[in-house]
Design a protein around this motif. Structure first.
Motif, mmCIF file in Angstrom:
data_model
loop_
_atom_site.group_PDB
_atom_site.id
_atom_site.type_symbol
_atom_site.label_atom_id
_atom_site.label_comp_id
_atom_site.label_asym_id
_atom_site.label_seq_id
_atom_site.Cartn_x
_atom_site.Cartn_y
_atom_site.Cartn_z
ATOM 1 N N GLY A 129 0.767 -1.243 0.000
ATOM 2 C CA GLY A 129 0.000 0.000 0.000
ATOM 3 C C GLY A 129 0.793 1.286 0.000
ATOM 4 N N CYS A 130 2.078 1.231 -0.335
ATOM 5 C CA CYS A 130 2.888 2.451 -0.391
ATOM 6 C C CYS A 130 3.014 2.898 -1.845
ATOM 7 C CB CYS A 130 4.278 2.207 0.195
ATOM 8 S SG CYS A 130 4.260 1.719 1.929
ATOM 9 N N ASN A 131 2.353 3.994 -2.159
ATOM 10 C CA ASN A 131 2.310 4.468 -3.551
ATOM 11 C C ASN A 131 3.010 5.808 -3.748
ATOM 12 O OD1 ASN A 131 0.657 2.257 -4.594
ATOM 13 N ND2 ASN A 131 -0.966 3.105 -3.304
ATOM 14 N N ASN A 132 3.751 6.249 -2.736
ATOM 15 C CA ASN A 132 4.460 7.536 -2.809
ATOM 16 C C ASN A 132 5.943 7.327 -3.082
ATOM 17 O OD1 ASN A 132 4.873 6.312 -0.305
ATOM 18 N ND2 ASN A 132 5.216 8.249 0.749
ATOM 19 N N THR A 133 6.254 6.408 -3.997
ATOM 20 C CA THR A 133 7.650 6.042 -4.234
ATOM 21 C C THR A 133 8.029 6.200 -5.702
ATOM 22 O OG1 THR A 133 7.176 3.709 -4.701
ATOM 23 C CG2 THR A 133 7.487 4.320 -2.392
ATOM 24 N N SER A 134 9.330 6.307 -5.950
ATOM 25 C CA SER A 134 9.834 6.302 -7.322
ATOM 26 C C SER A 134 11.271 5.788 -7.324
ATOM 27 C CB SER A 134 9.761 7.696 -7.963
ATOM 28 O OG SER A 134 10.598 8.611 -7.276
ATOM 29 N N PHE A 135 11.715 5.376 -8.490
ATOM 30 C CA PHE A 135 13.052 4.804 -8.669
ATOM 31 C C PHE A 135 14.072 5.910 -8.873
ATOM 32 C CE2 PHE A 135 16.082 3.010 -11.969
ATOM 33 C CZ PHE A 135 16.876 2.345 -11.036
ATOM 34 N N LEU A 136 15.178 5.837 -8.136
ATOM 35 C CA LEU A 136 16.254 6.808 -8.267
ATOM 36 C C LEU A 136 17.579 6.058 -8.400
ATOM 37 C CD1 LEU A 136 16.986 9.849 -8.239
ATOM 38 C CD2 LEU A 136 17.410 9.601 -5.781
ATOM 39 N N PRO A 137 18.093 5.929 -9.613
ATOM 40 C CA PRO A 137 19.363 5.220 -9.792
ATOM 41 C C PRO A 137 20.548 6.060 -9.356
ATOM 42 C CG PRO A 137 18.587 6.073 -11.892
ATOM 43 C CD PRO A 137 17.508 6.371 -10.886
ATOM 44 N N LEU A 138 21.600 5.383 -8.943
ATOM 45 C CA LEU A 138 22.847 6.060 -8.613
ATOM 46 C C LEU A 138 23.671 6.269 -9.879
ATOM 47 C CD1 LEU A 138 23.897 4.222 -5.330
ATOM 48 C CD2 LEU A 138 22.579 6.325 -5.594
ATOM 49 N N GLY A 139 24.804 6.926 -9.716
ATOM 50 C CA GLY A 139 25.707 7.146 -10.836
ATOM 51 C C GLY A 139 27.105 6.666 -10.495
ATOM 52 N N LEU A 140 27.973 6.735 -11.465
ATOM 53 C CA LEU A 140 29.376 6.395 -11.245
ATOM 54 C C LEU A 140 30.068 7.561 -10.556
ATOM 55 C CD1 LEU A 140 31.879 4.585 -11.674
ATOM 56 C CD2 LEU A 140 32.145 5.693 -13.913
ATOM 57 N N ASP A 141 30.709 7.276 -9.453
ATOM 58 C CA ASP A 141 31.506 8.268 -8.736
ATOM 59 C C ASP A 141 32.589 8.784 -9.689
ATOM 60 O OD1 ASP A 141 33.454 9.511 -7.088
ATOM 61 O OD2 ASP A 141 32.917 8.253 -5.387
ATOM 62 N N GLU A 142 32.655 10.093 -9.876
ATOM 63 C CA GLU A 142 33.607 10.660 -10.834
ATOM 64 C C GLU A 142 35.059 10.465 -10.410
ATOM 65 O OE1 GLU A 142 34.136 15.335 -9.865
ATOM 66 O OE2 GLU A 142 32.183 14.795 -10.692
ATOM 67 N N ASP A 143 35.301 10.082 -9.159
ATOM 68 C CA ASP A 143 36.659 9.804 -8.707
ATOM 69 C C ASP A 143 37.154 8.437 -9.184
ATOM 70 O OD1 ASP A 143 36.839 12.212 -7.387
ATOM 71 O OD2 ASP A 143 36.109 11.402 -5.488
ATOM 72 N N PHE A 144 36.254 7.613 -9.686
ATOM 73 C CA PHE A 144 36.643 6.299 -10.180
ATOM 74 C C PHE A 144 36.875 6.377 -11.677
ATOM 75 C CE2 PHE A 144 34.059 4.481 -6.462
ATOM 76 C CZ PHE A 144 35.173 4.522 -5.632
ATOM 77 N N LYS A 145 38.135 6.205 -12.064
ATOM 78 C CA LYS A 145 38.533 6.322 -13.465
ATOM 79 C C LYS A 145 39.571 5.243 -13.782
ATOM 80 C CE LYS A 145 37.947 11.354 -13.305
ATOM 81 N NZ LYS A 145 38.631 12.671 -13.369
ATOM 82 N N ALA A 146 39.630 4.868 -15.047
ATOM 83 C CA ALA A 146 40.638 3.905 -15.477
ATOM 84 C C ALA A 146 42.025 4.511 -15.301
ATOM 85 C CB ALA A 146 40.399 3.505 -16.923
ATOM 86 N N THR A 147 42.933 3.767 -14.708
ATOM 87 C CA THR A 147 44.284 4.267 -14.481
ATOM 88 C C THR A 147 45.205 3.970 -15.662
ATOM 89 O OG1 THR A 147 44.994 2.211 -13.415
ATOM 90 C CG2 THR A 147 44.039 3.918 -11.993
ATOM 91 N N GLY A 148 44.850 2.967 -16.456
ATOM 92 C CA GLY A 148 45.692 2.581 -17.579
ATOM 93 C C GLY A 148 46.926 1.804 -17.176
ATOM 94 N N LYS A 149 47.041 1.444 -15.908
ATOM 95 C CA LYS A 149 48.206 0.722 -15.423
ATOM 96 C C LYS A 149 48.075 -0.779 -15.693
ATOM 97 C CE LYS A 149 48.941 3.846 -11.459
ATOM 98 N NZ LYS A 149 49.009 3.899 -9.981
ATOM 99 N N THR A 150 49.200 -1.432 -15.785
ATOM 100 C CA THR A 150 49.246 -2.891 -15.805
ATOM 101 C C THR A 150 49.619 -3.348 -14.401
ATOM 102 O OG1 THR A 150 49.900 -2.966 -18.127
ATOM 103 C CG2 THR A 150 50.333 -4.938 -16.798
#
Length: 359
Positions: A129-150
């Motif tokens: 019976g809870c109808n006051n809801t909606s979906f809110l997706p998260l995003g990628l943290d901008e601090d997480f980036k490919a380093t290009g390291k091996t």
């Protein structure tokens, strides 16, 4: 546009989300006050002096935002969200179970609106019976980036990140991996699974029990990573992520972040995973059944919060998925990278503001 925030500011998952939301609010020049939940600790994050002043000013001026005319946005568990700071409160929460209790539904219904990070949670709450809801997706943290390291030549590196819990199948994941790859020098499993709610001796006892008294040359257990930059290095070093084998999640940040960085994540097709993991960007396996939420620690039966079941999987399916992932090592998960390009915290904040300030 004025908004009062009530959020935790720490290095845990809730704090990570809060920090990213505040960073986007700063970019959008939203006038905010902040009531921190718990003691603020932003030492995990690297950020500009300008953003630091924005947060400090918002905390220092928080009582100026106690007004009938200013809406409040709360990021917290349902348990503890029955109180509000202003007349209109919008709650953002993560729900991992599947049987909302009468108290949980009452807390949900008393909010002006509830954002859930999972469509599965929305369906479960609509059922009561809870109808006051909606979906809110998260995003990628901008601090997480490919380093290009091996990082490790000639070794397939598996990673497991997240608090050691029965819900997350931590022990089962490790033991399944060891049966398949234990003491094989071509493979390495690094676990970042320290649960801060356990004492050090309890945590060591869990690890010892998981290893069954055996010594394995190709498994590492990391301490808690103190900085977001350290987490980024860890995620970049991994070829295959196992965190998605959790049986119940409100989002699963480590698996999502690893996927967005182009890594190959093995993901159980359940709860919030269904909102971002696909056959194109992940290696999906379907649940084989379910299990009670009760673990005697974080989830207990016949309590007013967190009831129902979590999902399970078979060792055979998990091993199949690991073998599938092996075949992809060396290839960038391009669909995963696209996921990170498309899902951003800027969009998350836009969705929050458009609903709160609609009209």
């Amino acid at each position: 546009m004025k908004l009062l925030l009530e959020v935790p500011l720490n290095r845990l998952s809730f704090g990570n989300v809060a920090f990213n939301l505040i960073r986007e609010l700063h970019k959008k020049e939203v006038d905010i006050g902040i009531f921190p939940i718990g003691e603020p600790d932003l030492s995990a994050y690297d950020f500009s002096e300008d953003l630091k002043k924005y947060i400090e000013n918002a905390i220092n001026a928080r009582f100026d935002y106690l007004s009938q005319d200013i809406p409040s946005f709360k990021l917290w568990h349902l348990n503890g969200s029955e109180n509000r700071k202003t007349k209109n409160q919008y709650l953002f929460t993560f729900y991992e179970c599947n049987q909302p209790t009468p108290i949980e539904s009452a807390i949900c219904n008393v909010q002006d609106h509830v954002f859930f990070s999972s469509n599965d949670a929305i369906d479960n709450f609509k059922r009561v019976g809870c109808n006051n809801t909606s979906f809110l997706p998260l995003g990628l943290d901008e601090d997480f980036k490919a380093t290009g390291k091996t990082y490790m030549e000639g070794v397939t590196h598996f990673g497991l990140m997240g608090k050691f819990e029965n819900r997350k199948h931590t022990q089962k994941i490790i033991q399944t991996w060891l049966k398949k790859y234990g003491n094989n020098s071509k493979y390495l499993l690094t676990c970042c699974v320290t649960n801060p709610f356990f004492k050090p001796d309890q945590m060591q006892g869990l690890i010892n029990n998981t290893l069954g008294g055996e010594h394995y040359s190709n498994i590492n257990f990391l301490p808690v990573l103190q900085k977001n930059s350290e987490v980024n290095e860890f995620l970049n070093s991994v070829d295959i992520d196992l965190t998605g084998l959790s049986g119940g999640e409100g989002w699963n940040l480590p698996a999502f972040n690893a996927t967005c960085l182009g890594k190959w994540s093995i993901v159980l097709n359940c709860t919030s995973h269904k909102d971002w993991a696909t056959n194109e960007n992940s290696i999906l396996i379907d649940p084989s059944g379910d299990m009670p939420v009760s673990d005697g620690m974080f989830f207990n039966e016949q309590q007013p919060f967190n009831q129902g079941t979590f999902y399970t999987w078979t060792e055979e399916e998990a091993v199949w998925a690991m073998e599938e992932a092996e075949e992809k090592v060396g290839q960038i998960n391009t669909e995963g990278v696209k996921l990170g390009d498309n899902m951003t915290y800027s969009k998350t904040v836009d969705s929050i503001l458009s609903l709160i300030f609609k009209g």
